[in-house]
Enzyme design. Structure first.
Site, short mmCIF file in Angstrom:
data_model
loop_
_atom_site.label_atom_id
_atom_site.label_comp_id
_atom_site.label_asym_id
_atom_site.label_seq_id
_atom_site.Cartn_x
_atom_site.Cartn_y
_atom_site.Cartn_z
N TRP A 256 -7.18 -1.58 5.89
CA TRP A 256 -7.20 -2.58 4.83
C TRP A 256 -7.17 -1.90 3.46
O TRP A 256 -6.53 -2.40 2.52
CB TRP A 256 -8.46 -3.44 4.98
CG TRP A 256 -8.68 -4.45 3.89
CD1 TRP A 256 -8.02 -5.62 3.72
CD2 TRP A 256 -9.66 -4.39 2.84
NE1 TRP A 256 -8.52 -6.29 2.62
CE2 TRP A 256 -9.53 -5.55 2.07
CE3 TRP A 256 -10.63 -3.45 2.49
CZ2 TRP A 256 -10.33 -5.81 0.96
CZ3 TRP A 256 -11.43 -3.71 1.40
CH2 TRP A 256 -11.28 -4.87 0.64
N HIS A 257 -7.83 -0.77 3.32
CA HIS A 257 -7.83 -0.06 2.05
C HIS A 257 -6.48 0.60 1.74
O HIS A 257 -6.14 0.76 0.57
CB HIS A 257 -8.92 1.02 2.04
CG HIS A 257 -10.30 0.50 1.77
ND1 HIS A 257 -11.11 0.03 2.78
CD2 HIS A 257 -11.00 0.36 0.62
CE1 HIS A 257 -12.26 -0.37 2.26
NE2 HIS A 257 -12.22 -0.19 0.96
N GLY A 258 -5.74 1.00 2.75
CA GLY A 258 -4.46 1.65 2.52
C GLY A 258 -4.24 2.79 3.49
O GLY A 258 -4.90 2.90 4.53
N SER B 45 -11.11 -1.38 8.49
CA SER B 45 -11.50 -1.27 7.08
C SER B 45 -10.66 -0.22 6.36
O SER B 45 -10.22 -0.44 5.23
CB SER B 45 -12.99 -0.92 6.99
OG SER B 45 -13.40 -0.82 5.65
N HIS C 290 0.83 -1.20 0.00
CA HIS C 290 0.00 0.00 0.00
C HIS C 290 0.88 1.26 0.00
O HIS C 290 0.60 2.22 -0.73
CB HIS C 290 -0.93 0.01 1.22
CG HIS C 290 -2.21 -0.72 1.02
ND1 HIS C 290 -2.98 -0.58 -0.11
CD2 HIS C 290 -2.89 -1.60 1.82
CE1 HIS C 290 -4.07 -1.33 -0.01
NE2 HIS C 290 -4.03 -1.96 1.14
#
Length: 551
Positions: A373-375, A370, A110
């Site tokens: 997890w996305h970055g 969340s 990421h």
């Protein structure tokens, strides 16, 4: 990468304006359909051939199409590490060690992608995000398989893995090509039941006429029609996205022209920016789900009401549910549904301390996970943290304001309910179009700039709402509602309907409270506490305690 494979994509890129990698990605989604058809036709008795075919196709996508040799190494490190942790680490912290390892490894990519700042390039982070859900769930499933069955909730018992799978099955699960780059994610038990075809066994007592149609000696039912429907709808969403993205994009809300419009039009543009962005995800998720359906993995049994096969096991999005949502719960539950299941089952219910009930802290931890997890773009954290507050506010409105627009027995709407519905719809949609702007813009300066350009209206509204429900007004509302309902219902000797205007429909507060109680019991069982699910009068008392009012 295969020689000359870029030539047709370069030509299409010059004609459509889309990047080469974006066109390759869409092509991989479409190519998965005929390949999924081949996969389904591999004999059921030869699962090793199915696993080998899955691995070969994924390697073709990664290397032959995208030249992601480093991506193979990345997926191998995450998968091998999680498998070894599940194999050799014993004790209650094993899933958390696996979680830290998988998420930490993903965070490296990421950060690299964020510094590279090439959004049009396809790298391995998308596939690694899907894999992270699979591997963290896998660690929890293995851990649940080591616990006594009496300590497990139904969900855990269904997905527990008493023994580790063989490496070929595990590799097929990790590299399942129809969902490799964009999901949907699923647990290993679903993959095992699919590849062993036990998923398609008809329960005893089922009407033989309701049995799904199959071809020859194959157990997997025919799925070409639902898969084709998903593919067509997905392509329509993609085409709509390409059209709308030219009208509503980040350049519009960041440009000087945006401030020449009035406040209401600026909010409308934010709504359309969010809608056009969602179209892309609608299209991608419909395409990938369709390929999973064609392979048979989307099979979800025979619907007893319609006697038809349901193919929604891996449904990832419900566009109508999102666009018509009247509250944050409906909005969020219909978006990225499999990720929501992962967050709920493997984060929200797992972080709650023993003897405690999931609350705002669990919700906030889930939203932060969340975002992580996305970055690491600041926009993700702005979106998910604000969404956590909106969810709490919406629950308060539903519990303490909505009952005034229902009859005292909670069964029917009053003539004024339509006004509540319209206002709650407008509030939900305008709040979330504001909240999701940072998810689109990603950077902190751009996100704050656009928020300020619409006067931070959702943040101010959230602050006022939280202050409102933290004030003496909340107990006053409860008192007024109790008086209203008691006065209305007093002439009746026997009242079997819920009091205080609480809705008895499945989406109402009582079901929500029961669901929260079940989650608390499951959380306690996972932590070794011996506790039974309340029933009858005990459940009624527990619900009343949860709601803070009599029913």
């Amino acid at each position: 990468m295969l020689p000359y494979i870029n030539l047709p994509f370069q030509y299409a890129s010059s004609a459509t304006g889309a990047s080469v990698d974006e066109l390759k990605l869409i092509t991989s989604f479409l190519l998965s359909y005929p390949l999924a058809g081949v996969l389904k036709r591999i004999p059921d008795a030869k699962p090793y051939q199915k696993n080998s075919f899955i691995i070969a196709v994924s390697l073709f996508y990664l290397v032959g199409l995208f030249d992601l040799w480093s991506g193979i190494r990345t997926l191998f490190i995450s998968s091998a590490g999680a498998y070894l942790i599940a194999s050799y680490v014993d004790g209650p912290f094993m899933p958390w060690i696996g979680f830290v390892f998988v998420m930490g490894h993903m965070s490296v990519n990421h950060i690299y992608r964020q510094f590279a700042n090439a959004p049009d390039k396809v790298d391995i982070t998308g596939a690694q995000m899907v894999l992270a859900m699979k591997l963290t769930a896998f660690c929890w499933n293995v851990q649940d398989g080591r616990l006594p069955q009496n300590d497990l909730a139904d969900f855990q018992l269904e997905r527990a893995l008493p023994q580790l799978p063989n490496l070929l099955d595990f590799a097929g699960y990790v590299l399942f090509f129809p969902s490799l780059f964009a999901g949907p994610s699923f647990d290993f038990v679903d993959y095992r039941r699919w590849i062993e075809t036990t998923m398609f066994e008809i329960p005893a007592g089922t009407d033989p006429s309701a049995a799904p149609k199959t071809h020859k000696k194959r157990k997997i039912p025919s799925s070409s029609t639902p898969a084709t429907i998903k593919a067509v709808i997905g392509l329509v969403w993609i085409l709509l996205f390409l059209k709308f993205a030219g009208w509503y994009n980040s350049n519009l809300v960041l440009g000087d022209q945006y401030m020449k419009y009035g406040f209401l039009r600026r909010v409308w543009i934010l709504e359309m920016l969010g809608f056009s962005t969602r179209m892309k995800y609608y299209g991608v998720w419909y395409l990938t789900e369709g390929a999973c359906i064609l392979s048979g993995l989307g099979y979800n049994g025979v619907n007893p009401k319609t006697n038809k096969v349901d193919w929604n096991r891996l449904q990832n999005v419900n566009p109508w549910g999102i666009e018509s949502a009247q509250n944050s719960r409906a909005y969020l539950e219909n978006w990225n549904m499999n990720t929501n299941h992962w967050l709920r089952n493997y984060m929200y219910l797992r972080v709650t301390p023993k003897g405690k009930k999931p609350g705002f802290r669990a919700s906030l931890a889930t939203f932060v996970t969340s975002a992580f997890w996305h970055g690491f773009y600041p926009g993700y954290y702005l979106t998910f943290i604000l969404a956590a507050f909106l969810q709490t506010i919406a629950k308060n409105f539903r519990r303490h304001i909505r009952p005034f627009f229902l009859t005292p027995d909670g069964q029917r709407p009053t003539p004024y309910k339509i006004y509540y519905d319209v206002l709650s719809y407008l509030a939900t949609q305008t709040a979330f179009c504001f909240t999701t702007v940072p998810f689109v813009l990603l950077t902190l300066p751009d996100s704050l700039l656009v928020w300020i350009r619409v006067y931070l209206y959702t943040i101010l509204g959230a602050a006022v709402s939280m202050a409102f429900f933290a004030s003496p007004t909340k107990p006053w509302l409860i008192k007024k509602l109790r008086m209203r309902n008691q006065n209305a219902l007093q002439p009746k000797e026997k009242i079997e309907h819920p009091l205080m205007g609480l809705p008895s429909d499945p989406a109402g507060d009582i079901d929500e409270a029961v669901s929260e109680i079940k989650e608390e019991v499951e959380a306690r069982r996972r932590r070794g506490q011996s506790i039974s699910m309340p029933t009858g009068g005990d459940m009624k008392v527990a619900v009343e305690d949860r709601l803070g009012k009599k029913i």
